[in-house]
Design a protein around this motif. Structure first.
Motif, short mmCIF file in Angstrom:
data_model
loop_
_atom_site.label_atom_id
_atom_site.label_comp_id
_atom_site.label_asym_id
_atom_site.label_seq_id
_atom_site.Cartn_x
_atom_site.Cartn_y
_atom_site.Cartn_z
N ALA A 1 0.80 -1.05 0.01
CA ALA A 1 -0.16 -0.16 -0.39
C ALA A 1 0.53 1.30 0.29
N THR A 2 0.03 2.09 -0.55
CA THR A 2 0.93 3.56 -0.49
C THR A 2 0.71 4.57 0.80
N PRO A 3 1.92 5.32 1.04
CA PRO A 3 1.27 6.75 2.06
C PRO A 3 -0.27 7.25 2.48
N GLY B 1 -11.96 5.40 10.67
CA GLY B 1 -11.90 6.59 11.71
C GLY B 1 -10.62 6.82 12.81
N TRP B 2 -9.50 4.78 12.69
CA TRP B 2 -8.91 5.10 14.07
C TRP B 2 -6.92 5.18 12.67
N GLN B 3 -6.30 4.66 13.72
CA GLN B 3 -4.87 5.16 13.31
C GLN B 3 -4.67 3.27 12.98
N LEU B 4 -3.63 2.97 12.01
CA LEU B 4 -2.76 1.41 12.52
C LEU B 4 -2.01 1.88 13.26
N ASP B 5 -1.77 1.13 13.60
CA ASP B 5 -0.36 0.41 14.96
C ASP B 5 0.77 0.25 14.43
N ALA B 6 1.93 0.51 15.03
CA ALA B 6 3.19 0.31 14.33
C ALA B 6 3.12 -1.44 13.15
N ASP B 7 2.51 -2.26 14.06
CA ASP B 7 2.40 -4.06 13.29
C ASP B 7 2.02 -3.59 12.06
N LEU B 8 0.91 -2.63 11.84
CA LEU B 8 -0.60 -3.04 10.59
C LEU B 8 0.72 -2.12 10.03
N ARG B 9 0.43 -1.03 10.35
CA ARG B 9 1.81 0.31 9.09
C ARG B 9 2.37 -0.69 8.71
N ALA B 10 2.82 -1.38 9.62
CA ALA B 10 4.21 -1.97 8.73
C ALA B 10 3.99 -2.95 7.32
N PHE B 11 3.09 -3.70 7.84
CA PHE B 11 2.49 -5.09 7.42
C PHE B 11 1.82 -4.30 6.16
N TYR B 12 1.46 -3.12 5.90
CA TYR B 12 0.08 -2.52 4.44
C TYR B 12 1.37 -2.07 4.29
N HIS C 1 4.16 -2.77 3.45
CA HIS C 1 4.69 -3.96 2.45
C HIS C 1 4.33 -4.77 1.75
N CYS C 2 3.33 -4.97 2.77
CA CYS C 2 1.90 -5.77 1.42
C CYS C 2 0.68 -5.60 1.90
N SER D 1 -6.89 -6.59 2.24
CA SER D 1 -6.11 -5.50 1.85
C SER D 1 -6.88 -4.32 2.27
N LEU D 2 -6.39 -2.76 2.70
CA LEU D 2 -7.55 -2.07 3.43
C LEU D 2 -8.15 -1.75 2.96
#
Length: 153
Positions: free
Chosen positions: A18-20, A31-42, A44-45, A63-64
């Protein structure tokens, strides 16, 4: 997470990252933020399957664009009677079952993950926590040999 994500890329079936901008659009939508694990995953893929391709996979990371409230995915409803608004789908497990993130709470900055069996959802006794974080879940899933590790516990 880096080691786990490298294993996903080497031995499984990741989608392109995924792109930023996609992450920002997702966070605005839910309406919520991905945590660090989920952000890293998305980053990446943007979704993946483990062990087998998409049509045959027991573990399908959404997918998101596919993530939505558990009650909408499982019950087709947005009513509070059909599950908490804070439970969101992360994985599809076949036959209408999901793994959910409970975004109403964080432990050490990570969302806990829950097992959502469609026949008993949203019973809080049956919709139980199975991992303290996404990285905890991913580590156990990768070591599972394509079995649902929490059912053997």
């Amino acid at each position: 997470m880096d080691t786990l994500l490298a294993e996903v890329s080497r031995h499984h079936f990741p989608e392109p990252p995924a792109t930023p901008e996609q992450i920002a659009a997702f966070e605005a939508r839910v309406g919520w933020q991905l945590d660090a694990d989920l952000r890293a995953f998305y980053l990446h893929c943007n979704g993946a399957t483990l062990f087998r391709p998409r049509l045959y996979a027991n573990y399908r990371f959404l997918s998101l664009d596919e993530i939505r409230r558990g009650r909408a995915a499982i019950r087709g409803s947005e009513s509070d009677a059909d599950g908490p608004a804070s439970w969101y789908t992360l994985l599809y497990l076949q036959d209408g079952d999901y793994i959910l993130a409970d975004v109403s709470q964080q432990v050490n900055g990570r969302y806990p993950l829950l097992d959502a069996f469609h026949e008993t959802f949203p019973d809080p006794v049956e919709t139980r926590q199975i991992a303290a974080s996404f990285s905890d879940f991913l580590e156990k899933a990768l070591a599972s040999g394509d079995e649902f590790f929490w059912l053997a516990e």
